[in-house]
Design an enzyme around this catalytic site. Structure first.
Site, PDB file in Angstrom:
ATOM      1  N   THR A 108       0.843  -1.191   0.000  1.00  0.00           N
ATOM      2  CA  THR A 108       0.000   0.000   0.000  1.00  0.00           C
ATOM      3  C   THR A 108       0.881   1.244   0.000  1.00  0.00           C
ATOM      4  O   THR A 108       2.104   1.148  -0.001  1.00  0.00           O
ATOM      5  CB  THR A 108      -0.978  -0.034   1.189  1.00  0.00           C
ATOM      6  N   ASN A 109       0.261   2.407  -0.055  1.00  0.00           N
ATOM      7  CA  ASN A 109       0.973   3.683  -0.005  1.00  0.00           C
ATOM      8  C   ASN A 109       0.530   4.447   1.232  1.00  0.00           C
ATOM      9  O   ASN A 109      -0.559   4.214   1.740  1.00  0.00           O
ATOM     10  CB  ASN A 109       0.621   4.530  -1.231  1.00  0.00           C
TER      11      ASN A 109
END
Ligand code: CTP
Ligand code: CA
Length: 220
Positions: A33-34
């Site tokens: 994810t970011n």
């Protein structure tokens, strides 16, 4: 009160936005994810709604409350986000990509939890679709707005993204100035050049972005 007083710059307009991160599963308990709280995208969705627009917000996993009057579609990975955006797009006047979309996803999400072996392991990644570039390249593209969060050379990278993705507007900021914080310092990049805005809360910044979008729509 602010909502009531906000100038109705987007009445009769339909706006589609993405916000938050995407999450690309590796196995049932892990993923890529970011960093993104979703705050800027949700603030912008709220500001568009307060300006009178019909708003669809396609949100990756994040813990933000849905702004009043905004239609929210929750998604997980970049490919789900793309599907939801394309479904919401017909009839829209503006598309704003605020999401921190993962550029890659695991080649295959494992059905069962991967067990550690102690040895080094390699994860094969495939590129994700670029949602904003795809929307902006369509014949019937709405006015497209992108975000560029950079760690250095903001002017150069933000301007390059605006041109490469054929965007009317890019909102740029240095990650050290806005990530995970309550306020933000951004610069707006359009055909006329770079316009730095004063550091302000994400709600205030969102209203300034809306004013700029309304001005660009008027000249379309
Ligand atoms: N974006 C998107 N889909 C992707 C990647 C990015 O819609 N797969 C959008 C983002 O929402 C943002 C803009 O494109 O509005 C720029 O994203 P960014 O990650 O800064 O740029 P990239 O083109 O992915 O380039 P890089 O990560 O290499 O800087
Ligand atoms: Ca990226």
């Amino acid at each position: 009160l602010v909502a009531f007083l906000a100038p109705k710059r987007l009445v009769g307009r339909r706006v589609v936005l993405t916000a938050g991160p995407t999450f690309e599963a590796i196995d049932p308990v892990r993923g890529i994810t970011n960093s993104s709280s979703g705050r800027m995208g949700f603030a912008l969705a709220r500001a568009c709604r307060q300006a009178g627009a019909e708003v669809v917000l396609v949100a990756g996993p994040c813990a933000q409350p849905t702004p009043l009057g905004v239609e929210r579609v929750d998604v997980t990975g970049a490919r789900d986000m793309r599907e939801a955006v394309l479904a919401a797009l017909p009839g829209s006047d503006v598309f704003i990509g605020v999401a921190a979309v993962a550029d890659y996803r695991p080649a295959a999400a494992q059905e069962h939890k991967i067990k550690k072996s102690g040895a080094a392991m390699t994860l094969e990644l495939l590129p994700n679709p670029d949602i904003l570039a795809e929307v902006a390249a369509r014949d019937d593209a709405p006015l497209c707005v992108g975000f560029a969060a950079e760690s250095r050379d903001l002017d150069r990278h933000a301007e390059a993204k605006r041109v490469a993705k054929r965007l009317a507007l890019v909102v740029g900021n240095l990650v050290q100035d806005g990530l995970g914080t309550e306020d933000n310092q951004v610069t707006l990049y359009d055909e006329q050049g770079a316009h730095p805005l004063a550091r302000a809360s994400k709600d205030v910044v969102a209203r300034e972005i809306v004013a700029r979008i309304a001005a660009l729509l008027a000249h379309r």
